[in-house]
Design a protein around this motif. Structure first.
Motif, PDB file in Angstrom:
ATOM      1  N   ASN A   1      28.472  14.496  41.896  1.00  0.00           N
ATOM      2  CA  ASN A   1      28.530  13.093  41.512  1.00  0.00           C
ATOM      3  C   ASN A   1      27.146  12.513  41.258  1.00  0.00           C
ATOM      4  N   GLN A   2      26.175  12.919  42.096  1.00  0.00           N
ATOM      5  CA  GLN A   2      24.829  12.342  42.008  1.00  0.00           C
ATOM      6  C   GLN A   2      24.108  12.713  40.718  1.00  0.00           C
TER       7      GLN A   2
ATOM      8  N   ALA B   1      18.123  18.078  50.637  1.00  0.00           N
ATOM      9  CA  ALA B   1      18.318  16.812  51.342  1.00  0.00           C
ATOM     10  C   ALA B   1      18.984  15.767  50.450  1.00  0.00           C
ATOM     11  N   LEU B   2      18.655  15.798  49.162  1.00  0.00           N
ATOM     12  CA  LEU B   2      19.126  14.741  48.259  1.00  0.00           C
ATOM     13  C   LEU B   2      20.530  15.011  47.711  1.00  0.00           C
ATOM     14  N   TYR B   3      20.824  16.263  47.451  1.00  0.00           N
ATOM     15  CA  TYR B   3      22.121  16.579  46.821  1.00  0.00           C
ATOM     16  C   TYR B   3      22.968  17.566  47.616  1.00  0.00           C
ATOM     17  N   GLY B   4      22.476  17.991  48.780  1.00  0.00           N
ATOM     18  CA  GLY B   4      23.192  19.054  49.505  1.00  0.00           C
ATOM     19  C   GLY B   4      23.096  20.372  48.766  1.00  0.00           C
TER      20      GLY B   4
ATOM     21  N   LYS C   1      30.072   9.254  32.782  1.00  0.00           N
ATOM     22  CA  LYS C   1      31.317   8.538  33.016  1.00  0.00           C
ATOM     23  C   LYS C   1      31.099   7.046  32.818  1.00  0.00           C
ATOM     24  N   LYS C   2      32.202   6.316  32.615  1.00  0.00           N
ATOM     25  CA  LYS C   2      32.027   4.911  32.208  1.00  0.00           C
ATOM     26  C   LYS C   2      31.325   4.058  33.258  1.00  0.00           C
ATOM     27  N   ASP C   3      31.411   4.463  34.528  1.00  0.00           N
ATOM     28  CA  ASP C   3      30.732   3.672  35.551  1.00  0.00           C
ATOM     29  C   ASP C   3      29.270   4.081  35.762  1.00  0.00           C
ATOM     30  N   ASP C   4      28.819   5.076  35.025  1.00  0.00           N
ATOM     31  CA  ASP C   4      27.413   5.471  35.124  1.00  0.00           C
ATOM     32  C   ASP C   4      26.569   4.527  34.266  1.00  0.00           C
TER      33      ASP C   4
ATOM     34  N   VAL D   1      23.800  12.204  23.540  1.00  0.00           N
ATOM     35  CA  VAL D   1      24.679  12.210  24.729  1.00  0.00           C
ATOM     36  C   VAL D   1      24.053  13.147  25.763  1.00  0.00           C
ATOM     37  N   HIS D   2      24.302  12.817  27.020  1.00  0.00           N
ATOM     38  CA  HIS D   2      23.904  13.752  28.088  1.00  0.00           C
ATOM     39  C   HIS D   2      24.830  13.411  29.250  1.00  0.00           C
ATOM     40  N   ILE D   3      25.761  14.315  29.558  1.00  0.00           N
ATOM     41  CA  ILE D   3      26.807  13.928  30.525  1.00  0.00           C
ATOM     42  C   ILE D   3      26.494  14.319  31.973  1.00  0.00           C
TER      43      ILE D   3
END
Ligand code: LLP
Length: 404
Positions: free
Chosen positions: A157-158, A309-312, A163-166, A195-197
């Protein structure tokens, strides 16, 4: 990287010798791996020979950028600093694209003066700002517009951005309006849809969905883009069992797209170019037993490598010298920083380690050094490039006097 006589080597140079000579922690890059990655990337898409702009945020070492530039790549930058660095590395402005949601007036002005390939805008306000500055300079500026395709990249997710909420790009509705605005402008030359998803994408299907959205929107607006910038995001396998991105499939989807849309493709890869070309070598300072596990306390911390630490994120850890004794306890590799998230990996199976042993944290070429910080007033570490068994210091370890 491979073991020779039980000793871990990178381009035939022993990790242990590097550690003794240059101290730890130390980032170390393999030129031959970097070169191979670039060759493979170009080969995967050779039928339409894209413009490949290396995403500088993944690794911003000047010497590496010079090598990357010499191997034919341009640059994807997201700040004035990165743009200056790309130019200093000898990358031609005509091969530089500028992305990012929050470019300041200063940054836009600088980019216009440098006459770069494209400024990829991400909002109507930014487009108006580019237009205002271009007008004041009596210039017509080449721009792209980043579309938010509302496509799930199926990644963490990070690091998902489409996505539309990004916050990234403009949504489909606004995109159409923005095109109309640009068509009428005397100071903007709209040339690109970008684009860059997201990043670390291992499944080709999100790219397929993204291209469908792009295809549909182009049909709707009836506008021919000189360039389609598909961003980066190609993932790499961090672990043995990890999936691999199917480049053949990705290539064929793009070819299908290009049959209907005659544009030049731009890519902005970072991780896939430099990720597996770098390692972080660290020393075991102390070993501390707790009831359930054994802490392997390293001299590298989350300030040197932030991804876990930041993204697991999980990076493979390899001992510099192989032995056949397995540890009886669970090993937790941690750093010296005063944060509980300062840990790299918890492993149930690992060979026995002793204090002062060296280990290598693998695949840390991308978003390793570039995300590092001086947290806890720790100097940034040395970076080395190994090219034909020659070791070159490509960034010196910071000195305390630089920090205090
Ligand atoms: N283009 C744009 C507009 C981007 O935002 C990014 C990465 C790239 C290209 C390059 O993506 P790549 O090919 O490297 O996946 N710090 C995270 C990754 C953040 C990626 C940010 N944007 C990590 O360590 O995984």
């Amino acid at each position: 990287m491979k073991y020779i006589d039980k000793k871990l080597t990178i381009e035939n140079t022993k990790i242990q010798n590097i550690a003794y000579k240059f101290g730890t922690p130390v980032y170390c890059y393999s030129f031959s791996q970097l070169k191979q990655n670039i060759i493979n990337f170009k080969r995967s898409f050779q039928s339409f020979s894209p413009i490949i702009c290396f995403s500088i945020k993944s690794n911003s070492n000047l010497n590496l950028l010079r090598e990357i530039g010499k191997l034919g790549l341009g640059a994807d930058v997201v700040s004035m600093g990165e743009l200056m660095l790309a130019v200093k590395a000898g990358i031609k402005p005509k091969k530089i694209v500028f992305s990012g949601v929050g470019k300041t007036s200063n940054e836009i002005s600088y980019a216009i003066d440098r006459k770069i390939l494209l400024i990829n805008a991400e909002s109507i306000s930014e487009i108006k700002e580019i237009e205002r500055i271009a007008k004041s300079k009596k210039r017509k500026v080449k721009i792209g517009i980043r579309l938010n395709p509302n496509t799930d990249a199926n990644t963490l997710n990070q690091i998902s951005t489409g996505k539309k909420d990004d916050k990234f790009g403009v949504n489909k509705k606004s995109f159409i309006k923005v095109i109309e605005y640009c068509k009428d402008s005397k100071n903007l030359e709209l040339e690109c849809l970008s684009v860059h998803i997201g990043s670390q994408i291992l499944d080709y299907r999100p790219y397929e969905k993204m291209l469908k959205v792009v295809d549909n929107i182009i049909k709707k607006i009836d506008f021919k883009f000189k360039y389609i910038d598909l961003g980066g995001g190609m993932g790499i396998p961090y672990n043995k069992n990890s999936k691999k991105l199917n480049y053949t499939k990705y290539n064929s989807i793009i070819k299908k797209f290009l049959k209907k849309n005659k544009s030049k493709i731009i890519f902005e890869p970072g991780r896939s170019i430099i990720g597996n070309a770098g390692i972080l070598i660290s020393k075991v300072i102390y070993i501390k037993n707790s009831e359930r596990k054994c802490f392997i306390i390293l001299d590298a911390g989350m300030n040197d490598l932030m991804r876990p630490a930041l993204y697991g994120a999980n990076h493979r850890i390899l001992p510099s010298i192989k032995n056949s004794k397995m540890s009886k306890k669970i090993y937790e590799f941690v750093g010296p920083i005063c944060e509980s998230t300062d840990k790299f990996s918890t492993l149930t199976k690992f060979q026995e380690l002793k204090e002062k042993d060296f280990i290598a944290i693998c695949d840390t070429g991308a978003y390793g050094m570039s995300l590092s910080s001086n947290y806890n007033i720790r100097p940034k570490v040395t970076e080395l490039l190994i090219k034909k068994s020659k070791i070159k210091v490509i960034r010196k370890r910071q000195k305390y006097k630089d920090l205090i």
